[in-house]
Structure formats: structure tokens, C-alpha cells
Design an enzyme around this catalytic site. Structure first.
Site, short mmCIF file in Angstrom:
data_model
loop_
_atom_site.label_atom_id
_atom_site.label_comp_id
_atom_site.label_asym_id
_atom_site.label_seq_id
_atom_site.Cartn_x
_atom_site.Cartn_y
_atom_site.Cartn_z
N MET A 5 -91.14 49.77 0.36
CA MET A 5 -92.09 50.89 0.46
C MET A 5 -92.76 51.18 -0.88
O MET A 5 -93.92 51.60 -0.93
CB MET A 5 -91.39 52.14 0.98
CG MET A 5 -91.03 52.12 2.44
SD MET A 5 -92.46 52.02 3.54
CE MET A 5 -93.35 53.52 3.15
N GLY A 47 -86.75 46.94 -1.55
CA GLY A 47 -86.58 45.56 -1.13
C GLY A 47 -85.17 45.03 -1.20
O GLY A 47 -84.88 43.97 -0.66
N ILE A 62 -87.92 46.58 6.32
CA ILE A 62 -88.45 47.37 5.21
C ILE A 62 -87.41 48.35 4.71
O ILE A 62 -86.73 49.01 5.50
CB ILE A 62 -89.69 48.16 5.69
CG1 ILE A 62 -90.76 47.19 6.20
CG2 ILE A 62 -90.24 49.05 4.58
CD1 ILE A 62 -91.82 47.84 7.02
N CYS A 63 -87.32 48.45 3.39
CA CYS A 63 -86.51 49.49 2.75
C CYS A 63 -87.34 50.08 1.62
O CYS A 63 -88.56 49.88 1.57
CB CYS A 63 -85.16 48.96 2.28
SG CYS A 63 -85.28 47.80 0.91
N GLU A 64 -86.73 50.78 0.71
CA GLU A 64 -87.50 51.46 -0.35
C GLU A 64 -88.02 50.50 -1.42
O GLU A 64 -89.19 50.53 -1.76
CB GLU A 64 -86.66 52.56 -0.99
CG GLU A 64 -87.46 53.49 -1.88
CD GLU A 64 -88.54 54.27 -1.14
OE1 GLU A 64 -89.59 54.54 -1.76
OE2 GLU A 64 -88.37 54.61 0.05
#
Length: 133
Positions: free
Chosen positions: A103, A78, A74-76
Site C-alpha cells: 500500500m 510488501g 496486498i499488505c502495507e
């Protein structure tokens, strides 16, 4: 339960794309470790409860701590997660899930987040110190 998953490439059978709804369902059933690869500052601002922070720059160095688990990366938004899954498939012995939308999509769907630093956000620093000794 039907799992909606998609392979973006036929070359990495251990990496799949999933929307946040499916990631959340598997996470709630303890079938996935949520691996947050954002910066500590982003993690403090908001993260999924129970997500393990390992900033992207330290993924290869600390891969022994998650490589034998099924993880959702997961990142902010994608972008970094796509690089961390499809660009580094050698880090994962089991399945790695690229969470579509990161996120931003998770939060737009109204799913739970928490703010601040917790134990899971500090583990990577402890592991890095152990490796450097």
C-alpha cells in the site's frame, strides 16, 4: 498489452511479482481480486476500493473463498504479502500476484484509496463465524 511480471523463484509458477501499476491495470479490467491481508485497523485507515480483507492470520482457514481466483496479495509494505504468496503457495489454485511495495508504494503513486470499513472488510468475520458453527 504487455504485462510486466517477474518470478522470484522457479519453484512456484503460480506466484509472480508485479508493480502496483500492473496490478491496478489488471484490477481495473476485473482480471484480479485484490486480497488485503492487513489487520482490520489498517484496512479502516486506508484501503483500495473493492479490496477484500482477509487478515493474514486467517488466510489458510478462509482460503476456500479466494483460492479459485487470480488474486493480488496486498499488505502495507510488501513483507507480509511476500510471506503470504511465496510462503503459502498451496493456498492459490490460480495465479497469485505479490504486489511489490504494498500500500505504501500504491499510495506514493497517487492511486485511489478509501477510508473506513465496508462490506468487503467485514466478510471475513462472517465466513469465520460460519466455519466455527
Amino acid at each position: 498489452m504487455q504485462i510486466i511480471e517477474q518470478y522470484s523463484t522457479p519453484f512456484y509458477k503460480n506466484v509472480v511479482d508485479m508493480p502496483p501499476s500492473m496490478v491496478r491495470r489488471l484490477w481495473k479490467r476485473n482480471q484480479l481480486l485484490l486480497l488485503d491481508i492487513r489487520t482490520p485497523e489498517e484496512y479502516v485507515d486506508h484501503h483500495i476500493p473493492g479490496a477484500l480483507l482477509i487478515p493474514m492470520d486467517y488466510l489458510e482457514v478462509l482460503s476456500e473463498y479466494f483460492s479459485d481466483k487470480e488474486v493480488a496479495v496486498i499488505c502495507e509494505h510488501g513483507n507480509r504479502a511476500r510471506v503470504a504468496t511465496y510462503g503459502m503457495p498451496h493456498l492459490y489454485k490460480k495465479r497469485a500476484v505479490y504486489m511489490i511495495g504494498g500500500m505504501a508504494l500504491w499510495m506514493s503513486m497517487g492511486y485511489e484509496i478509501v477510508r473506513g470499513m465496508d462490506e468487503n472488510g467485514l466478510l471475513w468475520e462472517k465466513w469465520l463465524d460460519e466455519k466455527l458453527k
